[in-house]
Design a protein around this motif. Structure first.
Motif, PDB file in Angstrom:
ATOM      1  N   LEU A 708      23.078 -21.604 -14.952  1.00  0.00           N
ATOM      2  CA  LEU A 708      21.733 -21.312 -14.865  1.00  0.00           C
ATOM      3  C   LEU A 708      21.089 -21.061 -16.203  1.00  0.00           C
ATOM      4  O   LEU A 708      19.903 -21.604 -16.378  1.00  0.00           O
ATOM      5  CB  LEU A 708      21.485 -20.111 -14.060  1.00  0.00           C
ATOM      6  CG  LEU A 708      21.742 -20.199 -12.581  1.00  0.00           C
ATOM      7  CD1 LEU A 708      21.534 -18.835 -11.810  1.00  0.00           C
ATOM      8  CD2 LEU A 708      21.071 -21.452 -11.730  1.00  0.00           C
ATOM      9  N   ARG A 753      13.672 -11.463  -3.076  1.00  0.00           N
ATOM     10  CA  ARG A 753      14.249 -12.177  -4.067  1.00  0.00           C
ATOM     11  C   ARG A 753      15.425 -12.833  -3.674  1.00  0.00           C
ATOM     12  O   ARG A 753      16.273 -12.902  -2.819  1.00  0.00           O
ATOM     13  CB  ARG A 753      14.742 -11.339  -5.311  1.00  0.00           C
ATOM     14  CG  ARG A 753      13.382 -10.683  -5.941  1.00  0.00           C
ATOM     15  CD  ARG A 753      13.851  -9.355  -6.930  1.00  0.00           C
ATOM     16  NE  ARG A 753      14.685  -9.871  -7.993  1.00  0.00           N
ATOM     17  CZ  ARG A 753      15.360  -9.055  -9.194  1.00  0.00           C
ATOM     18  NH1 ARG A 753      15.175  -7.822  -8.761  1.00  0.00           N
ATOM     19  NH2 ARG A 753      16.042  -9.536  -9.987  1.00  0.00           N
ATOM     20  N   LEU A 754      15.433 -14.377  -4.349  1.00  0.00           N
ATOM     21  CA  LEU A 754      16.424 -15.322  -4.004  1.00  0.00           C
ATOM     22  C   LEU A 754      17.823 -14.299  -4.523  1.00  0.00           C
ATOM     23  O   LEU A 754      17.887 -13.991  -5.785  1.00  0.00           O
ATOM     24  CB  LEU A 754      16.402 -16.408  -4.575  1.00  0.00           C
ATOM     25  CG  LEU A 754      15.376 -17.204  -3.694  1.00  0.00           C
ATOM     26  CD1 LEU A 754      15.001 -18.792  -4.757  1.00  0.00           C
ATOM     27  CD2 LEU A 754      15.511 -17.666  -2.412  1.00  0.00           C
ATOM     28  N   TRP A 760      20.905 -12.524  -8.901  1.00  0.00           N
ATOM     29  CA  TRP A 760      19.458 -12.425  -8.377  1.00  0.00           C
ATOM     30  C   TRP A 760      18.604 -12.987  -9.150  1.00  0.00           C
ATOM     31  O   TRP A 760      18.478 -13.052 -10.575  1.00  0.00           O
ATOM     32  CB  TRP A 760      19.284 -10.855  -8.410  1.00  0.00           C
ATOM     33  CG  TRP A 760      19.928  -9.902  -7.403  1.00  0.00           C
ATOM     34  CD1 TRP A 760      20.974 -10.438  -6.617  1.00  0.00           C
ATOM     35  CD2 TRP A 760      19.835  -8.718  -7.092  1.00  0.00           C
ATOM     36  NE1 TRP A 760      21.384  -9.249  -5.847  1.00  0.00           N
ATOM     37  CE2 TRP A 760      21.046  -8.318  -6.131  1.00  0.00           C
ATOM     38  CE3 TRP A 760      18.839  -7.699  -7.586  1.00  0.00           C
ATOM     39  CZ2 TRP A 760      20.972  -7.129  -5.721  1.00  0.00           C
ATOM     40  CZ3 TRP A 760      19.112  -6.459  -6.960  1.00  0.00           C
ATOM     41  CH2 TRP A 760      20.013  -6.138  -5.982  1.00  0.00           C
ATOM     42  N   ASP A 761      17.759 -13.667  -8.519  1.00  0.00           N
ATOM     43  CA  ASP A 761      16.575 -14.331  -9.353  1.00  0.00           C
ATOM     44  C   ASP A 761      15.770 -13.359 -10.154  1.00  0.00           C
ATOM     45  O   ASP A 761      15.304 -12.340  -9.607  1.00  0.00           O
ATOM     46  CB  ASP A 761      15.553 -15.075  -8.083  1.00  0.00           C
ATOM     47  CG  ASP A 761      14.428 -15.791  -9.035  1.00  0.00           C
ATOM     48  OD1 ASP A 761      15.007 -17.062  -9.137  1.00  0.00           O
ATOM     49  OD2 ASP A 761      13.339 -15.389  -8.836  1.00  0.00           O
ATOM     50  N   ARG A 782      16.884 -18.119 -12.856  1.00  0.00           N
ATOM     51  CA  ARG A 782      15.871 -18.625 -11.781  1.00  0.00           C
ATOM     52  C   ARG A 782      17.017 -19.213 -10.727  1.00  0.00           C
ATOM     53  O   ARG A 782      17.937 -20.145 -10.950  1.00  0.00           O
ATOM     54  CB  ARG A 782      14.770 -19.634 -12.105  1.00  0.00           C
ATOM     55  CG  ARG A 782      13.794 -18.991 -12.900  1.00  0.00           C
ATOM     56  CD  ARG A 782      13.314 -17.640 -12.542  1.00  0.00           C
ATOM     57  NE  ARG A 782      12.276 -17.078 -13.339  1.00  0.00           N
ATOM     58  CZ  ARG A 782      11.672 -15.952 -12.915  1.00  0.00           C
ATOM     59  NH1 ARG A 782      11.941 -15.258 -12.040  1.00  0.00           N
ATOM     60  NH2 ARG A 782      10.895 -15.343 -13.868  1.00  0.00           N
ATOM     61  N   LEU A 783      16.710 -18.887  -9.389  1.00  0.00           N
ATOM     62  CA  LEU A 783      17.384 -19.552  -8.397  1.00  0.00           C
ATOM     63  C   LEU A 783      16.786 -20.344  -7.426  1.00  0.00           C
ATOM     64  O   LEU A 783      17.206 -20.799  -6.294  1.00  0.00           O
ATOM     65  CB  LEU A 783      18.317 -18.463  -7.454  1.00  0.00           C
ATOM     66  CG  LEU A 783      19.423 -17.832  -8.279  1.00  0.00           C
ATOM     67  CD1 LEU A 783      19.943 -16.420  -7.616  1.00  0.00           C
ATOM     68  CD2 LEU A 783      20.488 -18.786  -8.251  1.00  0.00           C
ATOM     69  N   GLY A 784      15.730 -20.808  -7.869  1.00  0.00           N
ATOM     70  CA  GLY A 784      14.787 -21.848  -7.076  1.00  0.00           C
ATOM     71  C   GLY A 784      15.688 -22.897  -6.503  1.00  0.00           C
ATOM     72  O   GLY A 784      15.327 -23.762  -5.500  1.00  0.00           O
ATOM     73  N   GLN A 793      12.148 -26.016 -10.374  1.00  0.00           N
ATOM     74  CA  GLN A 793      13.004 -26.089 -11.323  1.00  0.00           C
ATOM     75  C   GLN A 793      13.666 -27.538 -10.964  1.00  0.00           C
ATOM     76  O   GLN A 793      14.845 -28.111 -11.761  1.00  0.00           O
ATOM     77  CB  GLN A 793      14.274 -25.299 -10.823  1.00  0.00           C
ATOM     78  CG  GLN A 793      14.105 -23.990 -11.533  1.00  0.00           C
ATOM     79  CD  GLN A 793      15.068 -22.881 -11.185  1.00  0.00           C
ATOM     80  OE1 GLN A 793      15.389 -22.411 -10.198  1.00  0.00           O
ATOM     81  NE2 GLN A 793      16.059 -22.826 -12.108  1.00  0.00           N
TER      82      GLN A 793
END
Length: 833
Positions: A708, A753-754, A760-761, A782-784, A793
């Protein structure tokens, strides 16, 4: 050719005067590789292939003397249908290598030999996998090897599946021995070759199918036409030579046995076995070997027992035979199996030897007898069985050998179908000799088996279990379901094996058991006596909680469960406690998802140093094994552990170091911490400090944080190289690959939150400075890209990886993934040294 003759004789440790290879063996070494090798039994097919491979790889006496042939891959993969063959093959090949002076261990630049047979040796990854640039021989059964080639390796850590997949498909020379015994593995082997011919490879590979009863039509599948495969066989002049004629014209008088299996009813089976035991003892010759091949383990065990009982009234001389008894089948633990292999290699006593066996002995075993009894089987199998009698023509000068075939009623034909044995019965009724020269060819139609298609094969690249915890079942592509196996081992543990954690099984502890027999035993035993390892929660789980037992699964049984006897092997009706074998030193049942054993070693290592070491190892690997994607591999190696600067990972390393060494870890960031005492089984715990309280992050994966961070810094590029580096970073432990989703062990993140794999996002990754001064600035993770479709993303993670899979292909992508992992392993090993 004269040079090869000397090489061949040196491998056997024999003088060249009076000893020489067959002409077909010379031609195999000096001509282009064929696809098919069809040579009668007893003609040295294994020696032909192995020594030709060594010769073409440039090996001579004392070392490598010539440049390797470009069409000869560096890994020779011997795929055998039965486990009983593996040890014999390994010992013979190792002897050839020692005689030639080229044997060595991985890392020595010589030729090494390895068995891939499951157990803790595979869970820990035997170090053959760390040296993909070296020549080596890999030996295993079709279950073990093809399951690895399908990314579902039996008896090994799921997190190492991609490495074995990579090395078995790239720069690999597959040799499938005795194809008539492979069942559904045969079309699978053909399909895999077809896929390798149609999809990109990092290094060329090839296949060779070998048998004395080869039927080309059996190798035609929907994706490969066997009509175009090149065949290598004996020349006409070679067939007329004296050594070959002695084997092809070996005297083997053939007649039906008096005993006949009339039905599968228990009383009839008992009557039949009693009659067969009497007949075998009447036919046995003192000082010689009698071989009896029956079609099921249960009948083999029962006959073996009868042969050791006092004489019946009808056979008064039974007690006087004094013949040694030996039982051979595939359901033995390692030491017991090895003991049988050792006996098979020795001459019989003055009273002789009676060997009772199953199909395990019919293919590839270097073994001969003067009297053979065999139950009716498909014609290809019978021809192989006949090859275990007067194999070299050694009985020709004393009247020849005798072969008795035993008729079997249709309802007792299992594991074969009645329709497959009927043509064999008709042929036997018309024959009075089993000499190879008079036997009709194998022309029966290929049995129907499931055929794996390209789409299904590509789907196997995803190693994540489904939401219910199950994997795609590859068993139908590996072995007939009636013959599918699980692996069991016995330990004398307390009521719960997690109280004093039981180690993963060593290879010698494992016993292969038929799926049906395993289910029958489990129905009989106390439910708390059967357990299986769950890598997600890192615990042994009662098997009673499993929805089903599946092929390839490893099962821990309590010694009190019974089911095994040293002279019989696995036997459902044996109720005596099973002597447990010494366990491995490792106190874990296997690597768990949340564990990071390669980060907890003897000596702490700073993160910057480890990243630099891994980059250097990646460059060395890519120099030895060139790739068009070498720079992506190097960049991934450079960035692979950046995520270890995450607070959750840093806290885990510090806690583990203090527990393992009693010392506080200094200022970081760190890549490795001091060792935890494995026997105390201290599990790593990941956590972060938030607003005065501790937030647990179970299942945290630092490699996801690393990937990430890479995408945060480079995601704007939106190109294949950026995605490739991200994937190689994420996949370097085999735990984050094609999908991103939260796991059951994780704590839910607050405020919607994702979260996935402990990340964790919105988490922040601190800046990391490399040895050469480059600094990766602090990044917000970010975990989008967990979400499907296009987001802020860009494409989702799964879309990106599937794009790589389509562009690069599964074989080369796994190769690149494995290179990064091996660079990491090598860097860690050298740092600890």
């Amino acid at each position: 050719m004269d040079d090869f003759d000397r090489f061949f004789c040196a491998a056997y440790g024999r003088p060249s005067d009076g000893f020489a290879p067959f002409d077909y063996q010379r031609r195999l070494a000096t001509e282009a590789w064929p696809d098919l090798l069809a040579v009668p039994t007893g003609m040295g097919k294994t020696a032909a292939v192995v020594l030709a491979w060594l010769w073409k790889r440039g090996w001579r006496q004392g070392g490598r003397r010539e440049r390797p042939d470009g069409g000869t891959p560096r890994r020779l993969v011997l795929c055998l249908p039965m486990r009983v063959l593996v040890g014999q093959s390994q010992r013979q090949i190792e002897e050839w290598l020692r005689n030639l002076g080229v044997a060595g261990q991985p890392g020595e630049g010589r030729v090494s030999v390895h068995m891939l047979m499951g157990g803790s040796e595979d869970i820990a990854t035997a170090n053959w996998a760390e040296h993909p640039e070296e020549d080596m021989v890999l030996i295993g059964t079709q279950d073990m090897l093809l399951s690895r080639a399908l990314m579902r390796g039996y008896g090994m850590s799921r997190y190492q599946w991609p490495i074995h997949f990579a090395w078995l498909h790239n720069d690999a020379f597959w040799v499938f021995d005795e194809v008539q015994a492979m069942g559904p593995a045969l079309p699978t082997s053909v399909q895999l070759e077809a896929f390798r011919r149609s999809m990109p490879l990092a290094a060329s590979s090839r296949s060779l199918w070998v048998s004395a009863t080869l039927n080309r039509d059996w190798l035609t599948t929907v994706d490969l036409d066997a009509g175009g495969l090149a065949l290598h066989e004996l020349s006409e002049s070679e067939r007329q030579s004296a050594p070959v004629k002695a084997r092809r014209e070996a005297v083997k008088a053939l007649q039906p046995a008096a005993a006949r299996l009339g039905s599968s009813v228990k009383a009839e089976v008992s009557r039949y076995l009693q009659a067969l035991a009497d007949e075998v003892l009447r036919a046995h010759r003192p000082g010689e070997t009698t071989l009896v091949i029956v079609n099921t383990v249960e009948r083999a065990q029962a006959l073996y027992r009868l042969l050791g009982e006092p004489p019946s009234r009808s056979v008064r001389h039974r007690a006087d035979t004094g013949a040694e008894r030996l039982l051979v089948h595939a359901r033995f633990r390692g030491p017991d199996r090895q003991a049988r292999e050792a006996v098979l290699g020795t001459p019989p006593t003055s009273a002789g030897r009676i060997v009772v066996a199953t199909q395990a002995i019919e293919a590839g075993v270097d073994f001969t007898s003067s009297v053979l009894f065999t139950e009716l089987a498909p014609w290809a199998s019978l021809v192989q069985r006949f090859g275990r009698c007067n194999r070299y023509g050694e009985c020709n000068d004393r009247g020849g050998a005798r072969v008795f075939w035993i008729d079997v009623a249709d309802d007792a034909a299992r594991p074969y179908e009645a329709a497959r044995i009927a043509p064999a019965r008709a042929r036997l009724l018309a024959l009075d000799s089993a000499s190879p020269v008079v036997l009709p060819p194998v022309d029966e139609a290929a049995p129907l088996h499931p055929v794996i298609r390209r789409k299904d094969f590509v789907e196997l690249f995803n190693t994540d279990a489904d939401l219910a915890g199950f994997d795609i079942d590859i068993a139908p592509y590996v072995r007939d379901l009636d013959e599918a196996d699980v692996m069991v081992f016995w330990r004398a543990f307390q009521r719960d094996p997690n109280e004093r954690p039981e180690a993963a099984p060593a290879r010698d502890e494992l016993c292969r058991v038929g799926l049906g027999d395993a289910r029958e035993l489990l129905r009989r035993v106390d439910p708390v006596h059967a357990w299986t390892w769950d890598p997600l929660v890192a615990r042994w789980q009662p098997l009673a909680r499993q929805a089903r037992i599946r092929p390839g699964q490893t099962v821990l049984l309590h010694a009190e469960a019974g089911g095994y006897r040293a002279d019989l092997g696995f036997a459902v009706d044996e109720k005596q406690p099973v002597p447990a074998m010494p366990a491995a030193a490792d106190a874990r049942g296997g690597e768990a998802y949340g564990e990071d054993p390669r980060s907890l070693l003897a000596t702490e290592v700073a993160l910057a140093r480890h990243l630099g070491d891994c980059e250097r190892e990646a460059r060395l690997l890519c120099a030895a094994l060139p790739s068009a994607h070498a720079e992506a591999v190097v960049q991934a190696a450079r960035r692979h552990d950046v995520g270890k600067s995450h607070e959750a990972m840093d806290n885990m390393l510090r806690d583990a170091h203090e527990q393992g060494t009693g010392r506080v870890l200094g200022e970081g960031p760190w890549a490795k911490a001091g060792r935890i005492d494995g026997r105390r089984c201290v599990r790593p715990r990941y956590w972060v400090q938030r607003e005065g309280h501790r937030e647990e992050r179970p299942g945290f994966r630092h490699e996801l944080a690393s990937a990430l961070a890479w995408l945060a810094a480079n995601g704007h590029a939106r190109d294949g190289r950026t995605d490739l580096v991200a994937y190689l970073i994420a996949a370097h432990h085999g735990k984050v690959r094609m999908s991103l989703r939260a796991l059951p062990v994780e704590a839910e993140a607050p405020n919607g939150r994702l979260f996935a794999r402990g990340v964790w996002d919105g988490d922040t990754l601190p800046a990391v400075t490399f040895e050469d001064g480059e600094t990766v600035p602090a990044q917000t993770l970010r975990l989008g890209l967990m979400r499907l479709g296009e987001g802020e993303q860009g494409p989702s993670w799964t879309t990106r990886v599937r794009g790589l899979l389509a562009a690069i292909g599964p074989f080369e992508l796994a190769w690149l993934e494995a290179l990064v992992r091996i660079a990491d392993w090598r860097a860690s090993r050298k740092e600890q040294q």
